[in-house]
Design a protein around this motif. Structure first.
Motif, PDB file in Angstrom:
ATOM      1  N   SER A  81       0.826  -1.202   0.000  1.00 42.45           N
ATOM      2  CA  SER A  81       0.000   0.000   0.000  1.00 42.45           C
ATOM      3  C   SER A  81       0.862   1.253   0.000  1.00 42.45           C
ATOM      4  CB  SER A  81      -0.904   0.012   1.247  1.00 42.45           C
ATOM      5  OG  SER A  81      -1.610   1.216   1.364  1.00 42.45           O
ATOM      6  N   GLY A  82       0.455   2.215  -0.817  1.00 40.88           N
ATOM      7  CA  GLY A  82       1.118   3.508  -0.756  1.00 40.88           C
ATOM      8  C   GLY A  82       0.963   4.093   0.632  1.00 40.88           C
ATOM      9  N   LEU A  83       2.017   4.713   1.121  1.00 42.60           N
ATOM     10  CA  LEU A  83       1.975   5.296   2.464  1.00 42.60           C
ATOM     11  C   LEU A  83       0.854   6.329   2.572  1.00 42.60           C
ATOM     12  CD1 LEU A  83       5.775   5.679   3.197  1.00 42.60           C
ATOM     13  CD2 LEU A  83       4.153   4.360   4.561  1.00 42.60           C
ATOM     14  N   LEU A  84       0.198   6.340   3.717  1.00 43.91           N
ATOM     15  CA  LEU A  84      -0.943   7.222   3.949  1.00 43.91           C
ATOM     16  C   LEU A  84      -0.585   8.290   4.972  1.00 43.91           C
ATOM     17  CD1 LEU A  84      -3.635   4.403   4.234  1.00 43.91           C
ATOM     18  CD2 LEU A  84      -2.951   5.659   2.183  1.00 43.91           C
ATOM     19  N   LYS A  85      -1.274   9.395   4.926  1.00 42.93           N
ATOM     20  CA  LYS A  85      -0.962  10.494   5.828  1.00 42.93           C
ATOM     21  C   LYS A  85      -1.534  10.246   7.230  1.00 42.93           C
ATOM     22  CE  LYS A  85      -4.934  13.266   4.310  1.00 42.93           C
ATOM     23  NZ  LYS A  85      -5.347  14.543   3.694  1.00 42.93           N
ATOM     24  N   ASN A  86      -1.012  11.013   8.178  1.00 46.75           N
ATOM     25  CA  ASN A  86      -1.413  10.933   9.588  1.00 46.75           C
ATOM     26  C   ASN A  86      -1.212   9.505  10.095  1.00 46.75           C
ATOM     27  OD1 ASN A  86      -2.107  13.667   9.449  1.00 46.75           O
ATOM     28  ND2 ASN A  86      -4.183  13.188   8.751  1.00 46.75           N
ATOM     29  N   GLY A 192      -2.514 -22.207  -0.287  1.00 43.36           N
ATOM     30  CA  GLY A 192      -1.056 -22.213  -0.294  1.00 43.36           C
ATOM     31  C   GLY A 192      -0.429 -21.172  -1.205  1.00 43.36           C
ATOM     32  N   ASP A 193      -1.232 -20.522  -2.037  1.00 39.18           N
ATOM     33  CA  ASP A 193      -0.684 -19.517  -2.959  1.00 39.18           C
ATOM     34  C   ASP A 193      -0.264 -18.244  -2.220  1.00 39.18           C
ATOM     35  OD1 ASP A 193      -1.056 -21.170  -5.080  1.00 39.18           O
ATOM     36  OD2 ASP A 193      -2.691 -20.025  -6.006  1.00 39.18           O
ATOM     37  N   LYS A 194       0.706 -17.564  -2.824  1.00 35.16           N
ATOM     38  CA  LYS A 194       1.151 -16.265  -2.320  1.00 35.16           C
ATOM     39  C   LYS A 194       0.540 -15.168  -3.186  1.00 35.16           C
ATOM     40  CE  LYS A 194       5.604 -17.898  -0.546  1.00 35.16           C
ATOM     41  NZ  LYS A 194       7.091 -17.736  -0.611  1.00 35.16           N
ATOM     42  N   VAL A 195      -0.180 -14.270  -2.530  1.00 34.65           N
ATOM     43  CA  VAL A 195      -0.910 -13.227  -3.243  1.00 34.65           C
ATOM     44  C   VAL A 195      -0.455 -11.857  -2.751  1.00 34.65           C
ATOM     45  CG1 VAL A 195      -3.186 -12.318  -3.839  1.00 34.65           C
ATOM     46  CG2 VAL A 195      -2.910 -14.775  -3.355  1.00 34.65           C
ATOM     47  N   CYS A 196      -0.153 -10.970  -3.680  1.00 36.67           N
ATOM     48  CA  CYS A 196       0.124  -9.579  -3.320  1.00 36.67           C
ATOM     49  C   CYS A 196      -0.985  -8.717  -3.903  1.00 36.67           C
ATOM     50  CB  CYS A 196       1.475  -9.125  -3.875  1.00 36.67           C
ATOM     51  SG  CYS A 196       1.894  -7.416  -3.434  1.00 36.67           S
ATOM     52  N   VAL A 197      -1.581  -7.885  -3.062  1.00 36.02           N
ATOM     53  CA  VAL A 197      -2.609  -6.957  -3.523  1.00 36.02           C
ATOM     54  C   VAL A 197      -2.063  -5.541  -3.334  1.00 36.02           C
ATOM     55  CG1 VAL A 197      -5.028  -6.318  -3.458  1.00 36.02           C
ATOM     56  CG2 VAL A 197      -4.339  -8.595  -2.671  1.00 36.02           C
ATOM     57  N   ILE A 198      -2.056  -4.775  -4.424  1.00 40.83           N
ATOM     58  CA  ILE A 198      -1.462  -3.443  -4.413  1.00 40.83           C
ATOM     59  C   ILE A 198      -2.558  -2.381  -4.344  1.00 40.83           C
ATOM     60  CG2 ILE A 198       0.041  -1.832  -5.649  1.00 40.83           C
ATOM     61  CD1 ILE A 198       1.287  -4.242  -7.061  1.00 40.83           C
ATOM     62  N   PHE A 199      -2.366  -1.430  -3.444  1.00 42.15           N
ATOM     63  CA  PHE A 199      -3.314  -0.337  -3.248  1.00 42.15           C
ATOM     64  C   PHE A 199      -2.573   0.991  -3.344  1.00 42.15           C
ATOM     65  CE2 PHE A 199      -4.657  -4.007  -0.864  1.00 42.15           C
ATOM     66  CZ  PHE A 199      -6.009  -4.116  -1.130  1.00 42.15           C
TER      67      PHE A 199
END
Length: 245
Positions: A81-86, A192-199
């Motif tokens: 995840s993109g860094l978020l504020k606060n 067993g799968d490796k999943v990356c979810v991008i936000f």
């Protein structure tokens, strides 16, 4: 019964030492446990009930019972995840840990609002690690999710090679009314799968980043979710599909 984590392989009847200051403080001063009391420790090879045998600057325990439990999701989900504020990012990783995330990759996106000083960011990472550890203990996790920083989208791409599936939560997909892509993507994921979810961060991901990551873009329903809410939606959907059906 309070739970802790130790990076050790345990055997019944053997003694082990809890040396981490926060854990020792919690046992002695928060829980006020005494010699002979019991707690639960997640070792690298399983979860065990232990008896406290010595309490000082460190705490010594003896493994007395193996617990046959499984609280981890049957797929390994990494939240990039993109860094978020606060404090929104901290709130997100706490809740995502409770929901079963395996690891986190905070990264600097093109639209990241937060200013990142890499020299000072180590302290921030240490805080993230403390948050996920405490959340893992509270939610009866058997592992502590790890946190790995990527200083750019290009750095994130280098981390994606180890995953079986890369999904990209893209709000423009949702805006077009598309509602089936996430469901279809889940159908291709196996235990067993490796999943990356991008936000993305606030403001979402750029088209350049979408092309750079090269994964499968998915919409998350008809509503546009906040950047800190979307990962929780995804983890809840994974849990429903893989754990509750």
């Amino acid at each position: 019964m309070q739970r802790y984590f130790l990076e050790a392989h345990a055997e019944l009847g053997e003694h082990y030492t809890i040396a981490q200051k926060d854990d020792v403080h919690h046992i002695k001063n928060v829980m006020r446990q005494q010699v002979g009391d019991q707690c639960i420790i997640n070792f690298m090879n399983g979860t065990m009930v232990v008896e406290l045998t010595d309490i000082g600057n460190e705490v010594t325990v003896r493994a007395i019972d193996q617990l046959d439990i499984q609280t981890e999701m049957p797929i390994s989900v990494t939240i990039a995840s993109g860094l978020l504020k606060n404090d929104k990012y901290e709130w997100m990783i706490q809740k995502a840990t409770e929901l079963g995330a395996h690891s986190f990759i905070p990264f600097v996106s093109e639209r990241t609002i937060v200013k990142v000083d890499e020299k000072k960011f180590q302290k921030k990472l240490e805080r993230f690690e403390k948050i996920v550890k405490e959340a893992a203990e509270q939610s009866y996790r058997q592992i502590v999710p790890y946190v790995q920083f990527a200083n750019s989208g290009k750095s994130l791409v280098k981390e994606l090679e180890v995953f079986d599936h890369v999904l990209i939560a893209y709000e423009e997909t949702a805006k077009t009314g598309e509602t089936k892509s996430f469901t279809e993507a889940i159908k291709h994921i196996k235990h067993g799968d490796k999943v990356c979810v991008i936000f993305g961060p606030e403001g979402g991901l750029s088209e350049t980043e979408i092309e750079l990551f090269g994964g499968t873009t998915v919409g998350l329903g008809p509503r546009i979710l906040r950047a800190e809410t979307a990962p929780l939606y995804v983890l809840s959907a994974f849990s429903f599909h893989f754990e509750l059906q």
